[in-house]
Design a protein around this motif. Structure first.
Motif, PDB file in Angstrom:
ATOM      1  N   ILE A  60       0.759  -1.277  -0.092  1.00  0.00           N
ATOM      2  CA  ILE A  60       0.003   0.246   0.131  1.00  0.00           C
ATOM      3  C   ILE A  60       0.918   1.348   0.088  1.00  0.00           C
ATOM      4  CG2 ILE A  60      -1.753   1.340   1.370  1.00  0.00           C
ATOM      5  CD1 ILE A  60      -2.332  -1.587   2.578  1.00  0.00           C
ATOM      6  N   ARG A  61       1.049   1.899  -1.279  1.00  0.00           N
ATOM      7  CA  ARG A  61       1.686   2.984  -1.392  1.00  0.00           C
ATOM      8  C   ARG A  61       0.879   4.396  -1.388  1.00  0.00           C
ATOM      9  NH1 ARG A  61       6.742   1.393  -3.813  1.00  0.00           N
ATOM     10  NH2 ARG A  61       6.678  -1.037  -3.617  1.00  0.00           N
ATOM     11  N   ASN A  62       1.427   5.332  -0.552  1.00  0.00           N
ATOM     12  CA  ASN A  62       0.966   6.764  -0.620  1.00  0.00           C
ATOM     13  C   ASN A  62       1.755   7.564  -1.517  1.00  0.00           C
ATOM     14  OD1 ASN A  62      -0.083   9.403  -0.235  1.00  0.00           O
ATOM     15  ND2 ASN A  62       0.563   9.302   1.783  1.00  0.00           N
ATOM     16  N   GLY A  66       2.422  15.420  -0.923  1.00  0.00           N
ATOM     17  CA  GLY A  66       2.130  16.516   0.042  1.00  0.00           C
ATOM     18  C   GLY A  66       1.134  16.188   1.204  1.00  0.00           C
ATOM     19  N   SER A  67       0.405  15.090   1.224  1.00  0.00           N
ATOM     20  CA  SER A  67      -0.498  14.774   1.768  1.00  0.00           C
ATOM     21  C   SER A  67      -0.360  13.292   2.790  1.00  0.00           C
ATOM     22  CB  SER A  67      -1.868  14.571   1.299  1.00  0.00           C
ATOM     23  OG  SER A  67      -2.218  16.033   0.906  1.00  0.00           O
ATOM     24  N   ALA A  68      -0.640  13.156   3.844  1.00  0.00           N
ATOM     25  CA  ALA A  68      -0.747  12.149   4.617  1.00  0.00           C
ATOM     26  C   ALA A  68      -2.086  11.301   4.282  1.00  0.00           C
ATOM     27  CB  ALA A  68      -0.494  12.271   5.958  1.00  0.00           C
ATOM     28  N   VAL A  69      -2.175  10.100   4.561  1.00  0.00           N
ATOM     29  CA  VAL A  69      -3.422   9.460   4.451  1.00  0.00           C
ATOM     30  C   VAL A  69      -3.687   8.407   5.460  1.00  0.00           C
ATOM     31  CG1 VAL A  69      -3.628   9.646   1.802  1.00  0.00           C
ATOM     32  CG2 VAL A  69      -2.653   7.580   2.748  1.00  0.00           C
ATOM     33  N   LEU A  94      -0.224   7.046   6.715  1.00  0.00           N
ATOM     34  CA  LEU A  94       0.958   6.809   6.200  1.00  0.00           C
ATOM     35  C   LEU A  94       1.400   8.357   5.505  1.00  0.00           C
ATOM     36  CD1 LEU A  94       0.005   3.814   3.453  1.00  0.00           C
ATOM     37  CD2 LEU A  94       1.638   3.943   5.318  1.00  0.00           C
ATOM     38  N   GLY A  95       2.524   8.671   5.529  1.00  0.00           N
ATOM     39  CA  GLY A  95       3.025  10.068   5.060  1.00  0.00           C
ATOM     40  C   GLY A  95       3.258  10.068   3.784  1.00  0.00           C
ATOM     41  N   PRO A  96       3.503  11.329   3.204  1.00  0.00           N
ATOM     42  CA  PRO A  96       3.795  11.332   1.813  1.00  0.00           C
ATOM     43  C   PRO A  96       4.942  10.373   1.452  1.00  0.00           C
ATOM     44  CG  PRO A  96       3.816  13.550   2.925  1.00  0.00           C
ATOM     45  CD  PRO A  96       3.339  12.544   4.004  1.00  0.00           C
ATOM     46  N   LEU A  97       4.507   9.754   0.494  1.00  0.00           N
ATOM     47  CA  LEU A  97       5.410   8.804  -0.124  1.00  0.00           C
ATOM     48  C   LEU A  97       6.005   7.573   0.681  1.00  0.00           C
ATOM     49  CD1 LEU A  97       7.877  11.011  -2.111  1.00  0.00           C
ATOM     50  CD2 LEU A  97       5.873  10.037  -3.137  1.00  0.00           C
ATOM     51  N   GLU A  98       5.165   7.278   1.642  1.00  0.00           N
ATOM     52  CA  GLU A  98       5.185   6.369   2.497  1.00  0.00           C
ATOM     53  C   GLU A  98       4.579   5.011   2.325  1.00  0.00           C
ATOM     54  OE1 GLU A  98       5.171   5.222   7.378  1.00  0.00           O
ATOM     55  OE2 GLU A  98       4.493   7.067   6.744  1.00  0.00           O
ATOM     56  N   THR A  99       5.159   3.855   2.399  1.00  0.00           N
ATOM     57  CA  THR A  99       4.511   2.670   1.900  1.00  0.00           C
ATOM     58  C   THR A  99       4.442   1.655   3.264  1.00  0.00           C
ATOM     59  OG1 THR A  99       5.670   2.664  -0.081  1.00  0.00           O
ATOM     60  CG2 THR A  99       5.024   0.549   0.500  1.00  0.00           C
ATOM     61  N   VAL A 100       3.511   0.790   3.234  1.00  0.00           N
ATOM     62  CA  VAL A 100       3.347  -0.188   4.183  1.00  0.00           C
ATOM     63  C   VAL A 100       2.893  -1.392   3.511  1.00  0.00           C
ATOM     64  CG1 VAL A 100       0.803   0.306   4.688  1.00  0.00           C
ATOM     65  CG2 VAL A 100       2.225  -1.002   6.401  1.00  0.00           C
ATOM     66  N   ARG A 101       3.391  -2.678   4.039  1.00  0.00           N
ATOM     67  CA  ARG A 101       3.059  -3.981   3.352  1.00  0.00           C
ATOM     68  C   ARG A 101       2.800  -5.075   4.568  1.00  0.00           C
ATOM     69  NH1 ARG A 101       6.250  -7.189   6.247  1.00  0.00           N
ATOM     70  NH2 ARG A 101       8.150  -6.726   6.535  1.00  0.00           N
ATOM     71  N   GLU A 124      -7.770  13.907   5.199  1.00  0.00           N
ATOM     72  CA  GLU A 124      -8.411  15.112   5.509  1.00  0.00           C
ATOM     73  C   GLU A 124      -8.833  16.197   4.369  1.00  0.00           C
ATOM     74  OE1 GLU A 124      -6.756  16.893   8.955  1.00  0.00           O
ATOM     75  OE2 GLU A 124      -6.693  15.045  10.107  1.00  0.00           O
ATOM     76  N   LYS A 125      -7.592  16.022   3.334  1.00  0.00           N
ATOM     77  CA  LYS A 125      -7.825  16.935   2.375  1.00  0.00           C
ATOM     78  C   LYS A 125      -7.597  15.983   0.941  1.00  0.00           C
ATOM     79  CE  LYS A 125      -2.992  18.222   2.514  1.00  0.00           C
ATOM     80  NZ  LYS A 125      -2.093  19.632   2.194  1.00  0.00           N
ATOM     81  N   PRO A 126      -8.115  16.376  -0.293  1.00  0.00           N
ATOM     82  CA  PRO A 126      -7.865  15.804  -1.211  1.00  0.00           C
ATOM     83  C   PRO A 126      -6.547  15.305  -1.620  1.00  0.00           C
ATOM     84  CG  PRO A 126      -9.599  17.570  -1.930  1.00  0.00           C
ATOM     85  CD  PRO A 126      -8.671  17.745  -0.329  1.00  0.00           C
ATOM     86  N   ALA A 127      -6.281  13.816  -1.846  1.00  0.00           N
ATOM     87  CA  ALA A 127      -4.975  13.509  -2.131  1.00  0.00           C
ATOM     88  C   ALA A 127      -5.144  12.519  -3.242  1.00  0.00           C
ATOM     89  CB  ALA A 127      -4.511  12.633  -0.889  1.00  0.00           C
ATOM     90  N   ASN A 128      -4.023  12.137  -3.706  1.00  0.00           N
ATOM     91  CA  ASN A 128      -3.931  11.167  -5.058  1.00  0.00           C
ATOM     92  C   ASN A 128      -4.074   9.972  -4.395  1.00  0.00           C
ATOM     93  OD1 ASN A 128      -2.540  12.517  -7.262  1.00  0.00           O
ATOM     94  ND2 ASN A 128      -0.918  13.023  -5.815  1.00  0.00           N
ATOM     95  N   PRO A 129      -4.620   9.059  -5.043  1.00  0.00           N
ATOM     96  CA  PRO A 129      -5.147   7.731  -4.534  1.00  0.00           C
ATOM     97  C   PRO A 129      -3.985   6.998  -4.267  1.00  0.00           C
ATOM     98  CG  PRO A 129      -6.620   8.291  -6.400  1.00  0.00           C
ATOM     99  CD  PRO A 129      -5.571   9.373  -6.710  1.00  0.00           C
TER     100      PRO A 129
END
Length: 158
Positions: A60-62, A66-69, A94-101, A124-129
């Motif tokens: 799962i990759r953010n 600029g946005s956390a999810v 997940l912070g910007p560009l962070e990945t979890v598996r 909280e704000k619109p982010a890239n999927p």
């Protein structure tokens, strides 16, 4: 002068009907989604359809810079749609560009050839999927097999 006035009126019209002005998310951005991810705890090989067990990793990759999810659920289901495991017990940020598996071991064949994950996330704000993929791998001796499947959005939050 008249052309400049019309150009100004045209720009004002564009701004008034734009998604941002209407309070909607800009194109391609989302405040959350449910993502279906096909996975395979085994596939069939040979004429006798012998099951070949696989290790499954859901990644799962953010991809937003600029946005956390927040990931609220990573649920693993078997071929019949029965919930096998909830991989997330509390929300994961997940912070910007962070990945979890999350990994389903090779020996866990409960999912079957039609296993899948449902990943639920929000922002909280619109982010890239999110980019959500499953990676299936098996290595035995000098032979190996690996392949991926990509998640498909089944629901979107505004």
């Amino acid at each position: 002068m008249r052309a400049l006035r019309w150009l100004g009126v045209a720009w004002l019209a564009v701004l008034l009907v734009s998604p941002a002005a209407a309070g909607e998310n800009p194109p391609g951005l989302s405040r959350g989604q449910t993502v279906y991810v096909p996975a395979y705890s085994h596939i069939y090989a040979g004429n006798r359809e012998q099951p070949l067990l696989l290790t499954v990793t859901v990644s799962i990759r953010n991809i937003d810079v600029g946005s956390a999810v927040t990931v609220d659920a990573v649920d693993y289901y078997d071929s019949k749609g029965k919930l096998l495991k909830r991989h997330v017990s509390k929300p994961v940020v997940l912070g910007p560009l962070e990945t979890v598996r999350y990994v389903v071991p090779r020996a866990d064949k409960a999912g079957g050839s039609g296993a899948n994950f449902l990943v639920v996330w929000r922002s909280e704000k619109p982010a890239n999927p999110l980019l959500v993929e499953a990676i299936m791998v098996d290595v035995e001796g000098q032979q190996g097999i690996s392949f991926t499947s990509r998640g498909v959005v089944t629901a979107t939050s505004n």
